[in-house]
Write a protein that holds these residues in place. Structure first.
Motif, short mmCIF file in Angstrom:
data_model
loop_
_atom_site.label_atom_id
_atom_site.label_comp_id
_atom_site.label_asym_id
_atom_site.label_seq_id
_atom_site.Cartn_x
_atom_site.Cartn_y
_atom_site.Cartn_z
N ASP A 122 0.83 -1.20 0.00
CA ASP A 122 0.00 0.00 0.00
C ASP A 122 0.86 1.25 0.00
OD1 ASP A 122 -2.31 -1.49 0.01
OD2 ASP A 122 -2.56 -1.40 2.20
N PHE A 123 1.92 1.23 0.80
CA PHE A 123 2.82 2.38 0.90
C PHE A 123 3.43 2.71 -0.46
CE2 PHE A 123 7.21 3.86 1.44
CZ PHE A 123 6.99 5.04 2.11
N PHE A 124 3.97 1.70 -1.14
CA PHE A 124 4.62 1.94 -2.43
C PHE A 124 3.60 2.29 -3.51
CE2 PHE A 124 8.09 -0.48 -0.40
CZ PHE A 124 9.07 0.47 -0.53
N ARG A 125 2.40 1.70 -3.45
CA ARG A 125 1.37 2.04 -4.43
C ARG A 125 0.95 3.50 -4.27
NH1 ARG A 125 -3.54 2.69 -3.71
NH2 ARG A 125 -3.64 1.53 -1.77
N GLN A 126 0.78 3.94 -3.02
CA GLN A 126 0.41 5.34 -2.79
C GLN A 126 1.53 6.28 -3.24
OE1 GLN A 126 -0.58 5.47 1.36
NE2 GLN A 126 -2.55 4.47 1.09
N GLY A 127 2.78 5.89 -3.00
CA GLY A 127 3.90 6.71 -3.45
C GLY A 127 3.96 6.81 -4.96
N LYS A 128 3.72 5.71 -5.63
CA LYS A 128 3.72 5.71 -7.10
C LYS A 128 2.60 6.61 -7.63
CE LYS A 128 3.14 2.67 -11.05
NZ LYS A 128 2.73 1.34 -11.49
N GLU A 179 2.10 14.27 -9.39
CA GLU A 179 3.04 15.40 -9.42
C GLU A 179 3.64 15.57 -10.81
OE1 GLU A 179 3.75 17.69 -7.16
OE2 GLU A 179 2.28 16.83 -5.79
N THR A 180 3.97 14.47 -11.46
CA THR A 180 4.52 14.54 -12.82
C THR A 180 3.50 15.14 -13.78
OG1 THR A 180 5.83 12.56 -12.36
CG2 THR A 180 5.57 13.18 -14.67
N GLN A 181 2.25 14.75 -13.63
CA GLN A 181 1.19 15.29 -14.49
C GLN A 181 1.02 16.79 -14.25
OE1 GLN A 181 -2.66 13.54 -13.85
NE2 GLN A 181 -3.35 14.06 -15.90
N ILE A 182 1.07 17.22 -13.00
CA ILE A 182 0.94 18.65 -12.68
C ILE A 182 2.10 19.43 -13.30
CG2 ILE A 182 1.07 20.32 -10.79
CD1 ILE A 182 -0.52 18.27 -9.10
N LEU A 183 3.32 18.91 -13.17
CA LEU A 183 4.49 19.60 -13.74
C LEU A 183 4.40 19.68 -15.27
CD1 LEU A 183 7.34 18.17 -11.51
CD2 LEU A 183 6.44 20.50 -11.52
#
Length: 107
Positions: free
Chosen positions: A57-63, A69-73
């Motif tokens: 769950d931790f890594f899925r949420q991080g991904k 963030e990439t989409q916003i940039l």
């Protein structure tokens, strides 16, 4: 009459014993059936799907967060293609204030 009750009781008992025997045979046949063999990768994938770990769950949420963030940039980058500042290449000549308002000198 006693004879008919006794006969019925024997029939019921034999029917119950026969049913139990058939169920026992069926269960042993099912138990002897070979289980499908899984490769270690398939077993790991199956166990991962059945029991999710907190780290997953931790890594899925991080991904997901990184992708947002990439989409916003990228959206900001597309918007900033237009120039923010317009530069006029024709130089502007500044006129001194005394020439702009001739009344200042006459006072």
């Amino acid at each position: 009459m006693l004879n008919s009750i006794f006969t019925e009781s024997i029939k019921i008992k034999s029917l119950v014993v026969l049913t139990a025997l058939l169920l026992a045979v069926q269960t042993s046949v099912n138990a002897q059936r070979p289980l499908p063999s899984l490769t270690p990768a398939q077993a790991q994938h199956l166990s991962r799907d059945l029991v999710p770990y907190n780290s997953q769950d931790f890594f899925r949420q991080g991904k997901d967060s990184i992708e947002r963030e990439t989409q916003i940039l990228r959206q900001r980058q597309l918007r900033s293609i237009k120039p923010v500042l317009k530069i006029d290449l024709v130089p502007q000549i500044k006129i001194p204030q005394t020439q702009q308002n001739p009344n200042i000198l006459s006072k």
